[in-house]
Design an enzyme around this catalytic site. Sequence first.
Site, PDB file in Angstrom:
ATOM      1  N   CYS A  94     -50.512 -70.704  73.416  1.00  0.00           N
ATOM      2  CA  CYS A  94     -51.369 -69.820  73.411  1.00  0.00           C
ATOM      3  C   CYS A  94     -51.112 -69.049  72.249  1.00  0.00           C
ATOM      4  O   CYS A  94     -50.055 -68.778  71.650  1.00  0.00           O
ATOM      5  CB  CYS A  94     -51.113 -68.800  74.549  1.00  0.00           C
ATOM      6  SG  CYS A  94     -52.352 -67.475  74.689  1.00  0.00           S
ATOM      7  N   ASP A 154     -51.234 -65.859  71.748  1.00  0.00           N
ATOM      8  CA  ASP A 154     -50.459 -64.619  72.041  1.00  0.00           C
ATOM      9  C   ASP A 154     -49.171 -64.729  70.993  1.00  0.00           C
ATOM     10  O   ASP A 154     -48.547 -65.332  70.933  1.00  0.00           O
ATOM     11  CB  ASP A 154     -49.968 -64.724  73.149  1.00  0.00           C
ATOM     12  CG  ASP A 154     -49.614 -63.356  73.835  1.00  0.00           C
ATOM     13  OD1 ASP A 154     -48.675 -62.520  73.266  1.00  0.00           O
ATOM     14  OD2 ASP A 154     -50.226 -62.704  74.989  1.00  0.00           O
ATOM     15  N   ARG A 212     -46.673 -62.737  71.164  1.00  0.00           N
ATOM     16  CA  ARG A 212     -45.395 -62.631  71.856  1.00  0.00           C
ATOM     17  C   ARG A 212     -44.702 -64.067  72.120  1.00  0.00           C
ATOM     18  O   ARG A 212     -43.679 -64.098  72.735  1.00  0.00           O
ATOM     19  CB  ARG A 212     -45.541 -61.808  73.149  1.00  0.00           C
ATOM     20  CG  ARG A 212     -46.118 -60.405  72.715  1.00  0.00           C
ATOM     21  CD  ARG A 212     -46.435 -59.728  74.042  1.00  0.00           C
ATOM     22  NE  ARG A 212     -47.632 -60.544  74.672  1.00  0.00           N
ATOM     23  CZ  ARG A 212     -48.111 -59.930  76.058  1.00  0.00           C
ATOM     24  NH1 ARG A 212     -47.767 -59.048  76.454  1.00  0.00           N
ATOM     25  NH2 ARG A 212     -49.335 -60.498  76.207  1.00  0.00           N
ATOM     26  N   HIS A 254     -48.193 -68.769  79.341  1.00  0.00           N
ATOM     27  CA  HIS A 254     -47.233 -67.813  79.822  1.00  0.00           C
ATOM     28  C   HIS A 254     -47.684 -67.112  80.714  1.00  0.00           C
ATOM     29  O   HIS A 254     -49.030 -66.749  80.757  1.00  0.00           O
ATOM     30  CB  HIS A 254     -46.972 -67.055  78.494  1.00  0.00           C
ATOM     31  CG  HIS A 254     -48.091 -66.373  77.811  1.00  0.00           C
ATOM     32  ND1 HIS A 254     -48.427 -65.021  77.918  1.00  0.00           N
ATOM     33  CD2 HIS A 254     -49.386 -66.830  77.202  1.00  0.00           C
ATOM     34  CE1 HIS A 254     -49.339 -64.732  77.356  1.00  0.00           C
ATOM     35  NE2 HIS A 254     -50.155 -65.609  76.724  1.00  0.00           N
ATOM     36  N   CYS A 280     -51.064 -64.015  80.888  1.00  0.00           N
ATOM     37  CA  CYS A 280     -51.601 -64.248  79.884  1.00  0.00           C
ATOM     38  C   CYS A 280     -53.082 -63.616  79.893  1.00  0.00           C
ATOM     39  O   CYS A 280     -53.893 -63.620  80.891  1.00  0.00           O
ATOM     40  CB  CYS A 280     -52.211 -65.882  79.842  1.00  0.00           C
ATOM     41  SG  CYS A 280     -53.368 -66.395  78.564  1.00  0.00           S
TER      42      CYS A 280
END
Length: 204
Positions: free
Chosen positions: A40, A42, A44, A96, A99
Amino acid sequence: MLDHLKNNNRAWAQSKIAADPGFFKRLAAQQAPEYFWIGCSDSRVPANEICGLDPGEMFVHRNVANLAPPQDANYLSVLQFAVDVLKVKHIIVVGHYGCGGVRAAVDGERRGLVDHWLHPIREVQHEHRHELEAIDDDRQRLDRLCELNVVRQARNVASDVFVQDAWARGQTLSVHGWVYSLANGLVTDLDVTMSQPSDVDRLG
């Protein structure tokens, strides 16, 4: 502008050289990763850092909600390069928990173009609607959908002609599905590893 990022870069490069003076010379000479991470976007979920790997050790493709759609030329190009040119040994699809892309796919709000991108997740939700509807807690239901999405995308990867052709010519290649927890930094193997065509059929 962005001086702090440039300063961080210089400090990072100096630290790598201090620990290993030949690091960047070797890195510039070739790229030979064993791992291909599909994850992803993302911020993080940094692939190399999560796995404790240096630059050069993991080939990475990231997009919203870690999708592997068979009609996406960007993803397919990266997949072909990883399999046919780099000859990676492991492809890891990593979702994750928590999400935002998965949540956005099913919360009923309209956001524009990204709704089309996230449509495969709504298909996963529909396919597993009975299992998901049986989960009372909203967060747990979304977390399970994150897992089911990883399984579907890993199967997409393993079903692709590039992977199938690699197996047909005897290339060592496995496709895995993991999910990462933002809460504790740990990955969970979803036990959907596929290393041959019959494994894909098993997960069908």
